[in-house]
Design a protein around this motif. Sequence first.
Motif, PDB file in Angstrom:
ATOM      1  N   LEU A 116       0.943  -1.112  -0.155  1.00 23.56           N
ATOM      2  CA  LEU A 116       0.090   0.017  -0.061  1.00 23.56           C
ATOM      3  C   LEU A 116       0.773   1.222  -0.201  1.00 23.56           C
ATOM      4  O   LEU A 116       0.279   2.332  -0.101  1.00 23.56           O
ATOM      5  CB  LEU A 116      -0.743  -0.021   1.172  1.00 23.56           C
ATOM      6  N   SER A 117       2.236   1.380   0.219  1.00 22.74           N
ATOM      7  CA  SER A 117       2.954   2.354   0.160  1.00 22.74           C
ATOM      8  C   SER A 117       3.335   2.817  -1.215  1.00 22.74           C
ATOM      9  O   SER A 117       3.622   3.955  -1.441  1.00 22.74           O
ATOM     10  CB  SER A 117       4.226   2.030   0.992  1.00 22.74           C
ATOM     11  N   GLN A 118       2.834   1.831  -2.055  1.00 18.39           N
ATOM     12  CA  GLN A 118       3.038   2.279  -3.510  1.00 18.39           C
ATOM     13  C   GLN A 118       1.946   2.454  -4.077  1.00 18.39           C
ATOM     14  O   GLN A 118       1.638   2.674  -5.405  1.00 18.39           O
ATOM     15  CB  GLN A 118       3.782   1.235  -4.494  1.00 18.39           C
ATOM     16  N   SER A 120       8.028   7.470   5.121  1.00 15.60           N
ATOM     17  CA  SER A 120       9.029   8.220   6.194  1.00 15.60           C
ATOM     18  C   SER A 120       8.294   8.870   7.339  1.00 15.60           C
ATOM     19  O   SER A 120       8.865   8.728   8.492  1.00 15.60           O
ATOM     20  CB  SER A 120       9.765   9.179   5.239  1.00 15.60           C
ATOM     21  N   SER A 121       6.927   8.957   7.299  1.00 15.15           N
ATOM     22  CA  SER A 121       6.317   9.379   8.352  1.00 15.15           C
ATOM     23  C   SER A 121       5.003   8.855   8.563  1.00 15.15           C
ATOM     24  O   SER A 121       4.039   9.575   8.148  1.00 15.15           O
ATOM     25  CB  SER A 121       6.355  11.263   8.486  1.00 15.15           C
ATOM     26  N   PRO A 122       4.839   7.604   8.758  1.00 18.05           N
ATOM     27  CA  PRO A 122       3.630   7.005   8.509  1.00 18.05           C
ATOM     28  C   PRO A 122       2.503   7.314   9.295  1.00 18.05           C
ATOM     29  O   PRO A 122       2.600   7.530  10.873  1.00 18.05           O
ATOM     30  CB  PRO A 122       4.233   5.556   8.497  1.00 18.05           C
ATOM     31  N   PHE A 158      -2.491   9.660   2.952  1.00 20.54           N
ATOM     32  CA  PHE A 158      -3.742   8.803   3.739  1.00 20.54           C
ATOM     33  C   PHE A 158      -3.083   7.979   4.752  1.00 20.54           C
ATOM     34  O   PHE A 158      -1.913   7.590   4.618  1.00 20.54           O
ATOM     35  CB  PHE A 158      -4.338   7.888   2.452  1.00 20.54           C
ATOM     36  N   GLY A 159      -3.928   7.736   5.560  1.00 16.58           N
ATOM     37  CA  GLY A 159      -3.586   6.631   6.707  1.00 16.58           C
ATOM     38  C   GLY A 159      -3.782   5.157   6.577  1.00 16.58           C
ATOM     39  O   GLY A 159      -4.794   5.019   5.671  1.00 16.58           O
ATOM     40  N   ILE A 160      -3.461   4.447   7.413  1.00 15.46           N
ATOM     41  CA  ILE A 160      -3.818   3.109   7.319  1.00 15.46           C
ATOM     42  C   ILE A 160      -4.293   2.385   8.738  1.00 15.46           C
ATOM     43  O   ILE A 160      -3.631   2.594   9.580  1.00 15.46           O
ATOM     44  CB  ILE A 160      -2.789   2.204   6.741  1.00 15.46           C
ATOM     45  N   SER A 210       3.718  -0.508   9.763  1.00 14.34           N
ATOM     46  CA  SER A 210       3.795   1.142   9.350  1.00 14.34           C
ATOM     47  C   SER A 210       4.777   1.355   8.237  1.00 14.34           C
ATOM     48  O   SER A 210       4.577   2.126   7.239  1.00 14.34           O
ATOM     49  CB  SER A 210       4.071   1.805  10.786  1.00 14.34           C
ATOM     50  N   THR A 211       5.940   0.757   8.277  1.00 15.95           N
ATOM     51  CA  THR A 211       7.114   1.033   7.282  1.00 15.95           C
ATOM     52  C   THR A 211       6.887   0.064   5.915  1.00 15.95           C
ATOM     53  O   THR A 211       7.199   0.792   4.769  1.00 15.95           O
ATOM     54  CB  THR A 211       8.396   1.098   7.877  1.00 15.95           C
TER      55      THR A 211
END
Length: 218
Positions: A96-98, A117-119, A144-146, A158-159
């Motif tokens: 999901l980071s992509q 970098s700042s999740p 967006f947050g998860i 988180s990372t």
Amino acid sequence: MKIKILEFLKNKKGASGIGTLIVFIAMVLVAAVAASVLINTSGFLQQKASTTGKQSTEQVASGLQVLEVMGMHNTTNINKTAIYISPNAGSAPIDLSQAVVMVSDGSTKLVAKYNSSSPDHVSLTDGGSIFNNNIWSNISETEFGIIVIQDADGSCKSTTPVINKGDIVAIALNTTGLNMGPRSDISGTVQPEFGAPGVISFTTPATYLNNSKVVQLQ
């Protein structure tokens, strides 16, 4: 004299046989080289076809599905939106980071990505409230947050927020900048790095009630 003629004829036949043998050996060598080239080429093509087929299958089978969309309003606009997503059946793991979330109200388009970098990442695997936690105070309109709902193998960190079979997460969006008042048509997608996107399409309620702050949108 007759003996010499016979010996001459025998020598001519021997020379002819050596020439034929040389031509035969040359043909065998050429055939061997050609066979080697064909075998190498067929092996390369088989490997290439296998790789292409695997990538095509992954592209077709993989993707996200939007399970539902929930929103929290402030009596005039929905400023907190939670998009519940899960991988498609048979999908490869999705990072999901992509991913990119795109939502539009017809005149304004919101584009948000995950900030590794700042999740903004919280886990509700043991239960809890979607809208009443600290994640919402840190989310800008471009990020967006998860919120992790179900993650048996702990892959959505988180990372490295990777979701796979059976995982359910909520994409937390700050939609303050969109016109999501009553009777607004909203559309968008959650586009993963590869595979089919999750589709967002709904119309907001006709009115927002003070005693019902959280509404189901899709």
